[in-house]
Design a protein around this motif. Sequence first.
Motif: not given
Length: 311
Positions: A68-91
Motif C-alpha cells: 500500500r505504501g508503494h501505491g500511495l507513493t506512486e500517487n504522490r501521497e508521500l506522508d501517508a506512504a511513509l506512515a505505511d512503510l514505517d509500520e511495515a518496518v516495525r512489523l
Amino acid sequence: MRVPLSLMALLAALLSTASVPASAEGGPAWDVCIGLTSTPDERVKACSTVIDTRSETGQRLAGAYCSRGHGLTENRELDAALADLDEAVRLDPTYACAFNNRGRVYSFKRDYDRAIADYDQAIKLDPSLALAYSNRGESRFNKGDLDGAFADFDAAIKRDPNYATAYANRALVYYRKHDMAHALADYTVRIKLAPDLLAFIDRGNVYRDSEQLDRAAADYGEAIRVAPTDARGWRNRGMIRLYQGDNKGGLADYDKALQYDPADVFSWNNRGQARMRLGDKQGAIADFRKALELKPGLQTAQESLKRLGAL
C-alpha cells in the motif's frame, strides 16, 4: 534517465514483493494487493482491505503495508506512504521491501541521505535485490555522486542482466561523463529489453549530441511509431529536421507536436522558426507571440519578432 522527481518518468518503481510468501488462503484482496500488474489505486484499495480486516499477520501484514505504501507513493501521497512503510518496518525489520520502498519516499522528498540509508539496509537484508541498487544509484546521482551512481547501476545489471531501467540509468551516467559510445551501447540494450518511447528518445538525444542527425531522426521516428499521440517524438524529430534544413518536414512535425501538447512553448517557438524560413511571416509572428504568451521574455521569440518588424 528520468531521475525520481522529473520525468522520471522516467525511472521504473517496481514493487519488491518477491519475499512475501504466497498462499491459497490469501484471497482476492491479497492477490491484488501484492500483484505486480495492479494499478496504484487498485493496490491501495486491496491492501486497505487486507489491513483493515487483519486477514494477514506477520510478514504478510508487513507486505500489505509495504505494497500500500508503494501505491500511495506512486500517487504522490508521500506522508501517508511513509506512515505505511514505517509500520511495515516495525512489523518486520528484516523485510527488504519496506526499506527499499521507504527509500523511494525519502527520495521523492529529496532527502537523499535518508533514502540511501534505507537502500543500504535493503541491500544488507537482500544483497540480490537489483532494484535497491538501482534506486540507491538514483539518489546518489541526484546528490551529484556520478561514480557512486555508476557503481550501483552496474551492480543492479550484474544482479539482473535484463533490468532495462538500470541500463538506461547507467547510460545517463556515461552521457554525463561524455562517454557517448558506452552511452549508446547501454541505450541500445535498453531498447532491446524495453523498446518504449523514452528508450528511443534517450538514444536519439545521444545521437543528436554526437551530431549523428540521421540516426537521431530515425530514433525519434521510432518514438513516434510506438507512441504516436505523445508530442515528444514529434517535437524532437521536428528539431532535427530544422537542423537539417528540412523546414517543411519540421513544420509538419511541430504541427503534430502542438496537436498533442499545445502548452509546449518551444514547439511554438520552433514552428515559428520553420514558418519564418518558409516565408510565412504572419504565421511565424502568431507562433512567436504564442510562445511569448506562454513564456514571457523568451529571448529567441523576441529577437525573431524584432527581425519580422512585429515587436
